[in-house]
Design a protein around this motif. Structure first.
Motif, PDB file in Angstrom:
ATOM      1  N   GLN B 102       0.834  -1.219   0.000  1.00 12.28           N
ATOM      2  CA  GLN B 102       0.000   0.000   0.000  1.00 12.28           C
ATOM      3  C   GLN B 102       0.862   1.260   0.000  1.00 12.28           C
ATOM      4  OE1 GLN B 102      -2.376  -1.097   3.407  1.00 12.28           O
ATOM      5  NE2 GLN B 102      -4.214  -1.425   2.154  1.00 12.28           N
ATOM      6  N   ALA B 103       1.976   1.220   0.724  1.00 13.82           N
ATOM      7  CA  ALA B 103       2.887   2.377   0.740  1.00 13.82           C
ATOM      8  C   ALA B 103       3.473   2.599  -0.659  1.00 13.82           C
ATOM      9  CB  ALA B 103       3.997   2.165   1.761  1.00 13.82           C
ATOM     10  N   ALA B 104       3.853   1.495  -1.329  1.00 17.89           N
ATOM     11  CA  ALA B 104       4.399   1.604  -2.692  1.00 17.89           C
ATOM     12  C   ALA B 104       3.346   2.202  -3.626  1.00 17.89           C
ATOM     13  CB  ALA B 104       4.847   0.230  -3.193  1.00 17.89           C
ATOM     14  N   ARG B 105       2.093   1.757  -3.467  1.00 14.91           N
ATOM     15  CA  ARG B 105       1.019   2.264  -4.334  1.00 14.91           C
ATOM     16  C   ARG B 105       0.715   3.735  -4.042  1.00 14.91           C
ATOM     17  NH1 ARG B 105      -4.887  -0.528  -4.409  1.00 14.91           N
ATOM     18  NH2 ARG B 105      -5.002   0.386  -2.326  1.00 14.91           N
ATOM     19  N   ARG B 106       0.720   4.086  -2.758  1.00 13.34           N
ATOM     20  CA  ARG B 106       0.336   5.439  -2.348  1.00 13.34           C
ATOM     21  C   ARG B 106       1.245   6.495  -2.972  1.00 13.34           C
ATOM     22  NH1 ARG B 106       1.209   5.001   2.987  1.00 13.34           N
ATOM     23  NH2 ARG B 106      -0.552   3.570   3.094  1.00 13.34           N
ATOM     24  N   ARG B 107       2.556   6.173  -3.065  1.00 14.62           N
ATOM     25  CA  ARG B 107       3.511   7.180  -3.552  1.00 14.62           C
ATOM     26  C   ARG B 107       3.753   7.075  -5.061  1.00 14.62           C
ATOM     27  NH1 ARG B 107       2.195   9.657   0.371  1.00 14.62           N
ATOM     28  NH2 ARG B 107       3.075   9.218   2.427  1.00 14.62           N
ATOM     29  N   HIS B 108       3.260   6.019  -5.689  1.00 16.18           N
ATOM     30  CA  HIS B 108       3.510   5.814  -7.115  1.00 16.18           C
ATOM     31  C   HIS B 108       3.044   7.018  -7.922  1.00 16.18           C
ATOM     32  CE1 HIS B 108       4.512   3.079 -10.419  1.00 16.18           C
ATOM     33  NE2 HIS B 108       3.560   3.729 -11.065  1.00 16.18           N
ATOM     34  N   PRO B 109       3.750   7.502  -8.960  1.00 14.27           N
ATOM     35  CA  PRO B 109       4.972   6.931  -9.550  1.00 14.27           C
ATOM     36  C   PRO B 109       6.263   7.375  -8.856  1.00 14.27           C
ATOM     37  CG  PRO B 109       4.243   8.789 -10.864  1.00 14.27           C
ATOM     38  CD  PRO B 109       3.278   8.668  -9.706  1.00 14.27           C
ATOM     39  N   GLN B 110       6.142   8.098  -7.748  1.00 19.04           N
ATOM     40  CA  GLN B 110       7.344   8.442  -6.978  1.00 19.04           C
ATOM     41  C   GLN B 110       7.826   7.206  -6.228  1.00 19.04           C
ATOM     42  OE1 GLN B 110       8.837  11.456  -7.073  1.00 19.04           O
ATOM     43  NE2 GLN B 110       7.269  11.906  -8.642  1.00 19.04           N
ATOM     44  N   PRO B 111       9.125   7.032  -6.083  1.00 19.66           N
ATOM     45  CA  PRO B 111       9.611   5.966  -5.199  1.00 19.66           C
ATOM     46  C   PRO B 111       9.399   6.376  -3.739  1.00 19.66           C
ATOM     47  CG  PRO B 111      11.469   7.184  -6.129  1.00 19.66           C
ATOM     48  CD  PRO B 111      10.221   7.780  -6.727  1.00 19.66           C
ATOM     49  N   VAL B 112       9.091   5.407  -2.861  1.00 19.55           N
ATOM     50  CA  VAL B 112       8.949   5.705  -1.431  1.00 19.55           C
ATOM     51  C   VAL B 112      10.330   5.930  -0.812  1.00 19.55           C
ATOM     52  CG1 VAL B 112       8.024   4.875   0.765  1.00 19.55           C
ATOM     53  CG2 VAL B 112       6.931   4.178  -1.372  1.00 19.55           C
ATOM     54  N   LEU B 113      11.314   5.164  -1.333  1.00 20.65           N
ATOM     55  CA  LEU B 113      12.624   5.106  -0.679  1.00 20.65           C
ATOM     56  C   LEU B 113      13.683   5.918  -1.412  1.00 20.65           C
ATOM     57  CD1 LEU B 113      12.772   1.234  -0.087  1.00 20.65           C
ATOM     58  CD2 LEU B 113      11.953   2.981   1.503  1.00 20.65           C
ATOM     59  N   PRO B 114      14.346   6.845  -0.703  1.00 17.16           N
ATOM     60  CA  PRO B 114      15.542   7.458  -1.278  1.00 17.16           C
ATOM     61  C   PRO B 114      16.595   6.370  -1.539  1.00 17.16           C
ATOM     62  CG  PRO B 114      14.852   8.605   0.740  1.00 17.16           C
ATOM     63  CD  PRO B 114      14.044   7.356   0.652  1.00 17.16           C
ATOM     64  N   ASP B 115      17.416   6.590  -2.555  1.00 17.09           N
ATOM     65  CA  ASP B 115      18.391   5.570  -2.990  1.00 17.09           C
ATOM     66  C   ASP B 115      19.231   4.985  -1.852  1.00 17.09           C
ATOM     67  OD1 ASP B 115      17.553   5.752  -5.552  1.00 17.09           O
ATOM     68  OD2 ASP B 115      19.199   7.039  -6.248  1.00 17.09           O
ATOM     69  N   GLU B 116      19.641   5.846  -0.903  1.00 18.82           N
ATOM     70  CA  GLU B 116      20.603   5.340   0.092  1.00 18.82           C
ATOM     71  C   GLU B 116      20.000   4.340   1.077  1.00 18.82           C
ATOM     72  OE1 GLU B 116      19.658   8.725   0.157  1.00 18.82           O
ATOM     73  OE2 GLU B 116      20.020   9.538   2.174  1.00 18.82           O
ATOM     74  N   VAL B 117      18.667   4.249   1.177  1.00 23.83           N
ATOM     75  CA  VAL B 117      18.093   3.249   2.092  1.00 23.83           C
ATOM     76  C   VAL B 117      17.617   1.990   1.364  1.00 23.83           C
ATOM     77  CG1 VAL B 117      17.452   4.986   3.818  1.00 23.83           C
ATOM     78  CG2 VAL B 117      15.742   4.199   2.169  1.00 23.83           C
ATOM     79  N   VAL B 118      17.649   2.021   0.028  1.00 23.02           N
ATOM     80  CA  VAL B 118      17.192   0.863  -0.756  1.00 23.02           C
ATOM     81  C   VAL B 118      17.880  -0.444  -0.321  1.00 23.02           C
ATOM     82  CG1 VAL B 118      17.299  -0.164  -3.085  1.00 23.02           C
ATOM     83  CG2 VAL B 118      16.243   2.087  -2.751  1.00 23.02           C
ATOM     84  N   PRO B 119      19.214  -0.455  -0.145  1.00 21.88           N
ATOM     85  CA  PRO B 119      19.850  -1.739   0.228  1.00 21.88           C
ATOM     86  C   PRO B 119      19.353  -2.285   1.575  1.00 21.88           C
ATOM     87  CG  PRO B 119      21.503  -0.117  -0.448  1.00 21.88           C
ATOM     88  CD  PRO B 119      20.205   0.613  -0.346  1.00 21.88           C
ATOM     89  N   TYR B 120      19.016  -1.405   2.522  1.00 23.32           N
ATOM     90  CA  TYR B 120      18.533  -1.867   3.826  1.00 23.32           C
ATOM     91  C   TYR B 120      17.166  -2.536   3.692  1.00 23.32           C
ATOM     92  CZ  TYR B 120      22.286   1.126   5.462  1.00 23.32           C
ATOM     93  OH  TYR B 120      23.514   1.698   5.650  1.00 23.32           O
ATOM     94  N   PHE B 121      16.317  -1.948   2.874  1.00 26.93           N
ATOM     95  CA  PHE B 121      14.994  -2.553   2.711  1.00 26.93           C
ATOM     96  C   PHE B 121      15.073  -3.843   1.882  1.00 26.93           C
ATOM     97  CE2 PHE B 121      13.573   1.364   4.540  1.00 26.93           C
ATOM     98  CZ  PHE B 121      12.461   0.972   5.264  1.00 26.93           C
ATOM     99  N   ALA B 122      16.001  -3.891   0.937  1.00 27.98           N
ATOM    100  CA  ALA B 122      16.214  -5.147   0.201  1.00 27.98           C
ATOM    101  C   ALA B 122      16.587  -6.249   1.201  1.00 27.98           C
ATOM    102  CB  ALA B 122      17.315  -4.962  -0.846  1.00 27.98           C
ATOM    103  N   GLU B 123      17.441  -5.891   2.166  1.00 30.01           N
ATOM    104  CA  GLU B 123      17.895  -6.864   3.153  1.00 30.01           C
ATOM    105  C   GLU B 123      16.769  -7.213   4.142  1.00 30.01           C
ATOM    106  OE1 GLU B 123      20.395  -8.621   2.978  1.00 30.01           O
ATOM    107  OE2 GLU B 123      20.693  -9.442   4.984  1.00 30.01           O
ATOM    108  N   MET B 124      16.003  -6.216   4.575  1.00 27.74           N
ATOM    109  CA  MET B 124      14.871  -6.514   5.469  1.00 27.74           C
ATOM    110  C   MET B 124      13.871  -7.441   4.771  1.00 27.74           C
ATOM    111  SD  MET B 124      13.995  -3.233   7.884  1.00 27.74           S
ATOM    112  CE  MET B 124      14.382  -1.846   6.846  1.00 27.74           C
ATOM    113  N   GLY B 125      13.649  -7.202   3.488  1.00 26.11           N
ATOM    114  CA  GLY B 125      12.752  -8.076   2.725  1.00 26.11           C
ATOM    115  C   GLY B 125      13.287  -9.501   2.673  1.00 26.11           C
ATOM    116  N   ARG B 126      14.590  -9.621   2.404  1.00 28.97           N
ATOM    117  CA  ARG B 126      15.209 -10.941   2.300  1.00 28.97           C
ATOM    118  C   ARG B 126      15.101 -11.690   3.635  1.00 28.97           C
ATOM    119  NH1 ARG B 126      19.100 -13.758   3.417  1.00 28.97           N
ATOM    120  NH2 ARG B 126      20.074 -12.185   4.747  1.00 28.97           N
TER     121      ARG B 126
END
Lengths: 218, 218
Positions: B102-126
């Motif tokens: 829902q967060a991804a949809r709410r902000r679309h087409p903007q990304p929710v995450l600034p680039d520098e936190v993307v790796p942390y969320f990739a890891e939290m997802g994993r």
């Protein structure tokens, strides 16, 4: 003469209702510790949470004993299963009150809340405490109309929760990221607390009617 | 010949394990929708959550029927009661994956995450997906050592969660309050998802040993 089995079922409900009252008191104190920047009150909530966990363990043991020894069916079985669910919900409400107190302690002697959001948190505290006390009443009375009322009361919490985001996102917000992060989490704790109180009431509707009420928005 | 009752108990565990796999898939997709700013994937997670709710209803009905018709005791009763708890936990994991989408949809087409936190969320997802899959395995195997392993894996999630706050509170954070609020909630969703997976595994320890493992930090 009432039989022992019926008395055990009533006692199980009474344990759960008492647990609701404990977490209502916890949220009331946690909210005051937050609003009045009162470290002692925060410490009290934090040290008392273990009692809620103990009551939950008692509720689960009693539910388990009833299932094992009495093999309840129909409404009685619904009472026991709902008590198992309810004890989980109410323990979580205690944890959320604890989280509020922990936030107050973490920032002490600084206040967590900028002045302009204090009234909203006072109101979220008031609504949360009222919901927990109503849940206790619904457990004791099995009043389906009162249970439905909790869902309406919860709308007030949802509105307050949404409003906090509007305040945080507004251009006039001058307190920066740190307090915004604290407030985001705190508002979430109150909103979740209310959701669990509603879940307890919904289980009582299920006990009485055999049907869960319509889907809960999450 | 295996009797019908034992088969029903096994089927109940299998329903719960399948539910874990569903919410693992949901979190995997939700994380991708967040990282890759993929609206279609977000919509898919949102529309599929109802299936998790349906499986939960099936698990509860079967547990209830087992209690009413078979009056299980000892280990068997622990299996049924743990399945009731577990179904609640896993449904909540599905809700949390839904919140990410829902967060991804709410902000679309903007990304929710600034680039520098993307790796942390990739890891939290994993980590979250791995925990849900391990919970499924523990439900099927009743492997107490594997169940204990989940608590250690969850430490990685807690570290990532704490680290996100360090990033948000740092003076170099340049994205303002809005993204900080989104990230605060998203990190919380992943952390709670992991906590529920651990709770499921702890209940399996209880099924096997008759004792809950030591207190869960909340």
């Amino acid at each position: 003469m009432r039989d022992v089995y019926q008395e055990q079922l009533d006692q199980l409900a009474e344990v759960l209702a008492t647990m609701c009252e404990r977490v209502a008191a916890a949220l009331e104190k946690a909210t005051r510790s937050l609003l009045e920047v009162d470290l002692q009150l925060a410490e009290q909530v934090i040290s008392e949470d273990v009692h809620v966990d103990e009551i939950r363990a008692i509720a689960e043991e009693r539910a388990f004993a009833l299932l094992a020894l009495q093999a309840p069916v129909a409404t009685d079985l619904r009472i026991v299963v709902s008590a198992i669910h309810g004890a989980g919900d109410v323990e979580r409400m205690g944890d959320l009150a604890l989280h509020v107190a922990q936030a107050a302690r973490r920032r002490h002697p600084q206040p967590v809340l900028p002045d302009e959001v204090v009234p909203y948190f006072a109101e979220m505290g008031r609504v949360g405490v009222a919901l927990a006390l109503k849940a206790a009443e619904v457990i004791r009375t099995r009043d389906v109309a009162a249970a439905a009322q909790l869902e309406e009361d919860d709308d007030a919490m949802d509105d307050l929760h949404k409003h906090m985001f509007t305040v945080l996102m507004d251009r006039s917000w001058s307190h920066g990221v740190g307090p915004a992060v604290d407030i985001t989490l705190l508002a979430r704790f109150y909103e979740r607390y209310a959701d669990h109180a509603v879940a307890v009431a919904r289980r009582i509707v299920y006990v009485v009617t055999g049907q869960m009420p319509g889907p809960l928005t999450v």
